[in-house]
Scaffold this motif. Structure first.
Motif, PDB file in Angstrom:
ATOM      1  N   UNK A  42       0.654  -1.216   0.072  1.00 41.70           N
ATOM      2  CA  UNK A  42       0.012  -0.015   0.030  1.00 41.70           C
ATOM      3  C   UNK A  42       0.899   1.230  -0.125  1.00 41.70           C
ATOM      4  N   UNK A  43       1.972   1.293   0.685  1.00 37.49           N
ATOM      5  CA  UNK A  43       2.916   2.345   0.893  1.00 37.49           C
ATOM      6  C   UNK A  43       3.360   2.640  -0.304  1.00 37.49           C
ATOM      7  N   UNK A  44       3.934   1.893  -1.036  1.00 38.56           N
ATOM      8  CA  UNK A  44       4.630   1.814  -2.417  1.00 38.56           C
ATOM      9  C   UNK A  44       3.865   2.191  -3.471  1.00 38.56           C
ATOM     10  N   UNK A  45       2.497   1.679  -3.189  1.00 31.32           N
ATOM     11  CA  UNK A  45       1.541   2.088  -4.418  1.00 31.32           C
ATOM     12  C   UNK A  45       1.130   3.519  -4.343  1.00 31.32           C
ATOM     13  N   UNK A  46       1.085   4.158  -3.115  1.00 29.10           N
ATOM     14  CA  UNK A  46       0.982   5.512  -2.906  1.00 29.10           C
ATOM     15  C   UNK A  46       1.856   6.212  -3.398  1.00 29.10           C
ATOM     16  N   UNK A  47       3.222   6.048  -3.011  1.00 27.90           N
ATOM     17  CA  UNK A  47       4.310   6.775  -3.652  1.00 27.90           C
ATOM     18  C   UNK A  47       4.313   6.434  -5.050  1.00 27.90           C
ATOM     19  N   UNK A  48       4.223   5.350  -5.735  1.00 28.88           N
ATOM     20  CA  UNK A  48       4.266   5.364  -6.997  1.00 28.88           C
ATOM     21  C   UNK A  48       3.316   6.387  -7.757  1.00 28.88           C
ATOM     22  N   UNK A  49       2.022   6.419  -7.135  1.00 34.29           N
ATOM     23  CA  UNK A  49       1.025   7.248  -7.798  1.00 34.29           C
ATOM     24  C   UNK A  49       1.674   8.856  -7.412  1.00 34.29           C
ATOM     25  N   UNK A  50       2.253   8.973  -6.200  1.00 38.78           N
ATOM     26  CA  UNK A  50       2.652  10.537  -6.475  1.00 38.78           C
ATOM     27  C   UNK A  50       3.627  10.918  -7.285  1.00 38.78           C
ATOM     28  N   UNK A  51       4.457   9.789  -7.517  1.00 40.58           N
ATOM     29  CA  UNK A  51       5.560  10.054  -8.419  1.00 40.58           C
ATOM     30  C   UNK A  51       5.083  10.096 -10.132  1.00 40.58           C
ATOM     31  N   UNK A  52       4.151   9.294 -10.344  1.00 41.75           N
ATOM     32  CA  UNK A  52       3.624   9.431 -11.971  1.00 41.75           C
ATOM     33  C   UNK A  52       2.942  10.693 -11.920  1.00 41.75           C
ATOM     34  N   UNK A  53       2.079  10.930 -10.734  1.00 41.28           N
ATOM     35  CA  UNK A  53       1.369  12.283 -10.700  1.00 41.28           C
ATOM     36  C   UNK A  53       2.255  13.543 -10.910  1.00 41.28           C
ATOM     37  N   UNK A  54       3.350  13.521 -10.118  1.00 40.26           N
ATOM     38  CA  UNK A  54       4.386  14.635 -10.194  1.00 40.26           C
ATOM     39  C   UNK A  54       4.895  14.851 -11.855  1.00 40.26           C
ATOM     40  N   UNK A  55       5.297  13.524 -12.387  1.00 40.23           N
ATOM     41  CA  UNK A  55       5.983  13.792 -13.744  1.00 40.23           C
ATOM     42  C   UNK A  55       4.946  14.005 -14.770  1.00 40.23           C
ATOM     43  N   UNK A  56       3.556  13.759 -14.556  1.00 36.13           N
ATOM     44  CA  UNK A  56       2.506  14.471 -15.166  1.00 36.13           C
ATOM     45  C   UNK A  56       2.542  16.181 -15.302  1.00 36.13           C
ATOM     46  N   UNK A  57       2.619  16.520 -14.099  1.00 33.54           N
ATOM     47  CA  UNK A  57       2.814  17.995 -13.832  1.00 33.54           C
ATOM     48  C   UNK A  57       3.777  18.520 -14.894  1.00 33.54           C
ATOM     49  N   UNK A  58       4.940  17.883 -14.598  1.00 34.34           N
ATOM     50  CA  UNK A  58       6.016  18.625 -15.348  1.00 34.34           C
ATOM     51  C   UNK A  58       6.088  18.270 -16.690  1.00 34.34           C
ATOM     52  N   UNK A  59       5.585  17.236 -17.266  1.00 29.32           N
ATOM     53  CA  UNK A  59       5.383  16.999 -18.720  1.00 29.32           C
ATOM     54  C   UNK A  59       4.457  18.051 -19.211  1.00 29.32           C
ATOM     55  N   UNK A  60       3.406  18.282 -18.406  1.00 29.14           N
ATOM     56  CA  UNK A  60       2.447  19.292 -18.877  1.00 29.14           C
ATOM     57  C   UNK A  60       3.101  20.611 -18.875  1.00 29.14           C
ATOM     58  N   UNK A  61       3.958  20.880 -17.949  1.00 25.72           N
ATOM     59  CA  UNK A  61       4.691  22.295 -17.897  1.00 25.72           C
ATOM     60  C   UNK A  61       5.561  22.240 -19.374  1.00 25.72           C
ATOM     61  N   UNK A  62       6.248  21.116 -19.729  1.00 23.60           N
ATOM     62  CA  UNK A  62       6.828  21.166 -20.753  1.00 23.60           C
ATOM     63  C   UNK A  62       6.113  21.325 -21.908  1.00 23.60           C
ATOM     64  N   UNK A  63       4.860  20.706 -22.105  1.00 22.85           N
ATOM     65  CA  UNK A  63       4.171  20.865 -23.062  1.00 22.85           C
ATOM     66  C   UNK A  63       3.785  22.665 -23.288  1.00 22.85           C
ATOM     67  N   UNK A  64       3.634  23.195 -22.244  1.00 27.51           N
ATOM     68  CA  UNK A  64       3.296  24.657 -22.288  1.00 27.51           C
ATOM     69  C   UNK A  64       4.497  25.429 -22.710  1.00 27.51           C
ATOM     70  N   UNK A  65       5.659  24.625 -22.599  1.00 31.52           N
ATOM     71  CA  UNK A  65       7.003  25.453 -23.040  1.00 31.52           C
ATOM     72  C   UNK A  65       7.146  24.903 -24.826  1.00 31.52           C
TER      73      UNK A  65
END
Lengths: 256, 329
Positions: A42-65
C-alpha cells in the motif's frame, strides 16, 4: 543570455526530473501485490502514484513550453530521448535494494524541490512547494524502514550494508551535470547539481551513520553516468517496450 | 473486487459437529432476527464463527490474489489517466485485504495463519482470478464486470450479521463504486473506439463470459441447502438470485455499447424475473477451485515469491517480546 538559452536550460532540467519521476514511479508500482507485508504494498502504491502524478505536472509544463503533450512524451519517445538516471531504471530487486534506492532517490528529490522553491521560473517554484509537502512523507517512509532494517537483526544489517555498497555509486548518476549548469545558476532557475549533491551527501551520510552503516569507498561512478545524455542501462529498453506495449502495438491511432 | 461468496459444501461437511448450548443459541438467533449485529466478544455458535472465518478469509485472499492479474498491467497501461487509475485501484484492493484480514482476526485467526493456509492451498480464493488477463481489454472486463459482480455480493453481505465484517464491507463498497466507474470507462473507451479496440474487447468478453457466469457459484438446484447460513445472515442471498440481479443490470449495459454476449441461449424470463443460459461447465468450476485452473499455480507462485523474499524483512522487524493479541473490532 537570451530566452532561447533560458528555455533550453530549463527544459533540460524539467525533462530529467519528469523522466526520473515517471520511471521511478513505474518501478515502484511493481511492488504492489508482492511486498514483504501488505502495508508495504500500500505504501509503495501511494508513492508510485505521487511520482507518476508529479511527472505528469512537469510534462504538462514542458508542453506549455512548446514540447509535445504528456502522453506523446511518455509513450512515443525513443530510448535516447529519455533523460532519467540509471538508478531509477534498475529492476526492483529485493526489498533491501528497494529501500536503499528509495532512501537515496527521495532525499535527492526532496532537496531538489527544496531548492526549486526559490526558482526564478515561478510555475516550477509553485509546484516545488507542493511537492515538498508530499515528498516529506516519502522520506519519512524511507527513513523509518532503513532504520528498522539497518538496526534489525544480523541478516538485515548485512543486507542493508550490501545494498548501500551497490546503490551508493549508482546514486551518483542523479547528480550528473548538464551542459547548462552555469545558465541555471546565473538565471536562478536552479542552484545546480553540484550544490544538490553536496547537501544530499551531508544529509544521507549523517543518517546512514546514525543507523550504523558505512559509506563505501568506491570512487568508480562510471556505470552510473550517461542517463542525462540519453545513454541507458540494459534494463531500460525492455522497460520502455513495456510502457509502450499497448499504446503503440495494438493500435497507434486509438485513444485509450 | 471479490469472489462470489461461494460456500464450499464439501469443505463444510468436514467440519466437526459442535453441539451449541441450546439456550444461548436461541438467544443468538433471536438477536439476529431482530437485526442486531454480532460483535467479537459476543457468544456465537461454533459453526457461525467457522463459516465467517472461512468466508472473510476467502474474501481477503481474493483481494490480494485479485490484485495480480490487473497488477501486471499497471506498467503497460496505455495512458496517464489509465495508469494512475489502475495503480490506485489495485492499491485499494490490497487495502481491502488489510481491512478484511483485520476483521477476520477478531474471530481468532491471525493474518499469518490465514496467509499460510492460502499458500498451502488449504484456503481458497475466488476462482475468477485463476484466469489470465491476456490483453489490456481483459483488464477492462475485470474492472467493469468482475467488480460489478463483486459489488452485488458485497452490498448484500454488508447487511449481514457480523459487525466487523459489515463495517469493513461498507467502506469497501464505497471504494468499489469508484472502481466500477473506472472499469466501465475503460471498457466503454474500447467498445466505442477503433475497430481494433472493439474487436479486442469483444474477444476479452468472450473469454471472460464463462468465469463471469461461474462467479456466483453453482445453481441453487445444485447447492446443498444453506438455510442456516441465511438465517444467521452469513449468506445474504442465493447464488441464482445474485446472478440474476447482476445479469439484469449489466447485460443491457454491455449490449448498449454494441457488444454481443457470447451465449446464444442467454434468455431473460419476465414472469420469474430470472435468466437461463447455456451450461457453463460446472465441472470446470470445480476443477479450477480445486487447483487445476489456467493460473492457479502462477498466482500462488507469486504469493510464494512474496512470502520467501519478504521473510527476512518480517524477521528483522519482529519484536520477540510482543505477544499476539486478538483485535477487538
Amino acid at each position: 543570455m537570451n530566452d532561447i538559452d533560458y528555455n533550453t536550460a530549463l527544459k533540460e532540467l524539467l525533462f530529467k526530473m519528469a523522466d526520473d519521476q515517471y520511471i521511478y514511479g513505474h518501478r515502484t508500482s511493481e511492488w504492489i501485490g508482492i511486498g514483504p507485508i501488505i502495508e508495504e504494498d500500500i505504501a509503495f502504491g501511494s508513492i508510485a502514484q505521487d511520482k507518476v502524478g508529479h511527472s505528469l505536472n512537469i510534462y504538462q509544463m514542458l508542453h506549455q513550453l512548446g514540447e509535445a503533450d504528456a502522453e506523446k512524451l511518455v509513450f512515443t519517445r525513443n530510448e535516447n530521448e529519455y533523460k532519467c538516471c540509471h538508478l531509477v531504471e534498475l529492476p526492483i530487486g529485493e526489498y533491501d535494494f528497494a529501500i536503499m534506492r528509495h532512501f537515496m532517490f527521495e532525499h535527492a528529490e526532496y532537496i531538489r524541490f527544496e531548492m526549486l522553491t526559490e526558482s526564478s521560473y515561478h510555475p516550477l517554484a509553485n509546484l516545488a512547494k507542493k511537492y515538498k509537502g508530499e515528498i516529506k512523507y516519502h522520506i519519512f517512509h524511507a527513513n523509518t524502514w532503513l532504520k528498522l532494517l539497518a538496526e534489525g537483526n544480523e541478516e538485515s544489517k548485512g543486507r542493508m550494508q550490501s545494498a548501500l555498497n551497490q546503490v551508493y555509486p549508482m546514486a551518483m548518476g542523479i547528480f550528473e551535470e548538464s551542459p547548462y549548469e552555469e545558465i541555471l545558476r546565473s538565471e536562478h532557475i536552479f542552484k545546480g547539481e553540484a550544490a544538490l549533491k553536496s547537501v544530499w551527501m551531508e544529509r544521507t551520510e549523517e543518517f546512514l551513520q546514525s543507523v550504523g552503516l558505512q559509506i563505501p569507498n568506491n570512487k568508480d561512478f562510471s556505470e552510473a553516468m550517461g542517463g542525462r545524455k540519453g545513454y541507458h542501462t540494459e534494463y531500460f529498453g525492455p522497460l520502455l517496450k513495456e510502457i509502450k506495449e499497448v499504446f503503440v502495438t495494438e493500435d497507434p491511432s486509438a485513444s485509450w | 473486487m471479490y469472489g462470489g461468496g461461494f460456500v464450499d459444501e464439501k469443505e463444510r461437511q468436514k467440519d466437526p459437529v459442535v453441539q451449541d448450548d441450546p439456550i444461548k443459541l436461541a438467544a443468538f438467533e433471536a438477536r439476529i432476527a431482530a437485526g442486531e449485529k454480532v460483535e467479537p466478544g459476543d457468544w456465537m455458535p461454533a459453526d457461525y464463527r467457522r463459516q465467517l472465518i472461512r468466508m472473510i478469509e476467502q474474501h481477503a485472499h481474493s483481494e490480494i490474489i485479485g490484485a495480480l492479474p490487473e497488477g501486471t498491467w499497471i506498467t503497460r497501461a496505455p495512458s496517464f489517466k489509465r495508469k494512475m487509475a489502475i495503480m490506485a485501484k489495485v492499491q485499494d484492493e490490497i487495502g481491502h485485504a488489510q481491512m478484511l484480514y483485520s476483521a477476520c482476526e477478531t474471530l481468532g485467526k491471525s493474518r499469518e495463519q490465514m496467509l499460510n493456509d492460502l499458500l498451502s492451498g488449504k484456503s481458497k480464493y475466488s476462482n475468477v482470478f485463476n484466469y489470465p488477463a491476456i490483453t489490456w481489454a481483459d483488464v477492462t472486463v475485470i474492472g467493469f464486470l468482475i467488480d460489478a459482480a463483486a459489488i452485488v455480493n458485497q452490498v448484500l453481505n454488508s447487511k449481514g450479521s457480523y459487525g466487523p465484517y459489515c463495517r469493513a464491507l461498507e467502506r469497501i463498497c464505497y471504494e468499489e463504486a469508484f472502481h466500477l466507474k473506472q472499469g466501465q470507462d475503460a471498457f466503454a473507451a474500447l467498445a466505442l473506439g477503433t475497430p481494433t479496440q472493439k474487436a479486442l474487447v469483444q474477444e476479452a468478453l468472450n473469454r471472460w463470459w464463462k468465469p463471469i457466469i461461474h462467479f456466483f457459484g453453482p445453481s441453487d438446484k445444485m447447492s446443498v441447502h444453506s438455510e442456516k447460513l441465511m438465517r444467521w445472515k452469513v449468506k445474504m442471498a442465493s447464488n441464482d438470485d445474485m446472478r440474476n440481479q447482476f445479469l439484469s443490470t449489466y447485460v443491457p449495459k454491455i449490449q448498449e455499447l454494441g457488444l454481443s454476449i457470447p451465449d446464444p441461449n442467454l434468455c431473460y424470463h419476465e414472469e420469474s424475473n430470472s435468466w437461463t443460459f447455456s451450461d457453463p461447465d460446472w465441472d470446470e468450476f470445480f476443477r479450477v477451485i480445486n487447483g487445476d485452473g489456467p493460473c492457479n499455480k502462477e498466482r500462488l507462485a507469486v504469493r510464494w515469491w512474496a512470502e520467501e523474499h519478504g521473510r527476512w524483512v518480517r524477521n528483522a522487524i519482529i519484536n520477540p517480546n510482543e505477544r499476539y493479541v486478538v483485535p477487538l473490532a
